[in-house]
Design a protein around this motif. Structure first.
Motif, PDB file in Angstrom:
ATOM      1  N   THR A 101       0.849  -1.192   0.000  1.00 41.72           N
ATOM      2  CA  THR A 101       0.000   0.000   0.000  1.00 41.72           C
ATOM      3  C   THR A 101       0.883   1.241   0.000  1.00 41.72           C
ATOM      4  O   THR A 101       1.851   1.307   0.755  1.00 41.72           O
ATOM      5  N   SER A 128      -0.362  -6.118  -7.199  1.00 44.97           N
ATOM      6  CA  SER A 128      -1.665  -6.264  -6.538  1.00 44.97           C
ATOM      7  C   SER A 128      -1.908  -5.179  -5.494  1.00 44.97           C
ATOM      8  O   SER A 128      -2.940  -5.175  -4.824  1.00 44.97           O
ATOM      9  N   GLN A 130      -2.150  -1.153  -3.754  1.00 41.45           N
ATOM     10  CA  GLN A 130      -3.055  -0.026  -3.970  1.00 41.45           C
ATOM     11  C   GLN A 130      -2.443   1.274  -3.475  1.00 41.45           C
ATOM     12  O   GLN A 130      -1.649   1.281  -2.540  1.00 41.45           O
ATOM     13  N   PHE A 163      -1.737   4.577 -13.114  1.00 45.56           N
ATOM     14  CA  PHE A 163      -2.692   4.066 -12.138  1.00 45.56           C
ATOM     15  C   PHE A 163      -4.095   4.044 -12.741  1.00 45.56           C
ATOM     16  O   PHE A 163      -4.415   4.818 -13.626  1.00 45.56           O
ATOM     17  N   THR A 166      -9.873   3.315  -8.715  1.00 47.18           N
ATOM     18  CA  THR A 166     -10.918   2.342  -8.403  1.00 47.18           C
ATOM     19  C   THR A 166     -12.025   2.945  -7.550  1.00 47.18           C
ATOM     20  O   THR A 166     -13.134   2.425  -7.501  1.00 47.18           O
ATOM     21  N   SER A 186      -8.848   5.624  -3.998  1.00 49.08           N
ATOM     22  CA  SER A 186      -7.830   4.583  -4.129  1.00 49.08           C
ATOM     23  C   SER A 186      -7.606   4.305  -5.612  1.00 49.08           C
ATOM     24  O   SER A 186      -8.459   4.577  -6.453  1.00 49.08           O
ATOM     25  N   LEU A 188      -5.207   1.493  -8.412  1.00 52.89           N
ATOM     26  CA  LEU A 188      -4.377   0.315  -8.604  1.00 52.89           C
ATOM     27  C   LEU A 188      -3.413   0.561  -9.747  1.00 52.89           C
ATOM     28  O   LEU A 188      -3.678   1.395 -10.618  1.00 52.89           O
TER      29      LEU A 188
END
Length: 190
Positions: A101, A128, A130, A163, A166, A186, A188
């Motif tokens: 993260t 995977s 964020q 990015f 989301t 946020s 990803l």
């Protein structure tokens, strides 16, 4: 570094970031943090008390020695291991794909090359992982935007850095409109 920037600015930043109006934003955004976390611009550490137990380590990046000293004192109250990195967001001293993260709260406007910093955040984030953020943004009203013309909307910066957003919530917090329109969300890695 001059006296003002090294000794006065850190105290002004700390004072501004202690605003109780910011706490609900911190709490909402940090609720999703997990694993190994890189916090960009930890400042004096106001986010530390909001990290959930599933966070295993916090890598606290901060270029200001004075703010790092303040955050170190706050970190003694944290049950999470906090490792300090006195460095710039444009050159993050971590291996690629090494954090779960990345967190930034009201930080992007203080970074000289925001685009490069976002590319670096993407580089160190696991595929995977964020990016969690709360940042100032460009208001929808033209009269307010006149005061904000120097700002680049964060969604465009995030997308150019690779990015995919989301979740995104926008709105005003209490205070003068030119300084209180926020983007919270946020993203990803693409």
């Amino acid at each position: 570094m001059g006296f003002y920037r090294e000794h006065i600015v850190p105290h002004l930043v700390n004072l501004a970031m202690r605003n109780s109006e910011l706490s609900p934003y911190r709490e909402r955004v940090l609720r999703a943090a997990e694993g190994r976390v890189l916090e960009i611009g930890i400042g004096a550490g106001p986010n530390l008390k909001f990290y959930p137990p599933r966070v295993k380590e916090i890598l606290a990046l901060e270029p200001s020695t004075k703010l790092t000293e303040m955050a170190r004192r706050r970190a003694t109250d944290s049950s999470i291991c906090v490792t300090f990195l006195e460095a710039s967001a444009e050159a993050i001293p971590l291996e690629g794909s090494s954090v779960d993260t990345v967190v930034m709260t009201w930080t992007l406007c203080s970074i000289a090359d925001a685009s490069e910093a976002l590319r670096e955040m993407r580089r160190v984030l696991k595929p995977s992982g964020q990016l969690l953020f709360v940042e100032h943004g460009q208001a929808p009203e033209e009269s307010v935007r006149k005061w904000q013309d120097h700002l680049t909307p964060i969604p465009a910066l995030l997308e150019r850095a690779g990015f995919h957003i989301t979740h995104l919530t926008t709105g005003y917090m209490k205070g003068p409109k030119p300084m209180t329109f926020l983007y919270e969300g946020s993203a990803l890695r693409d």
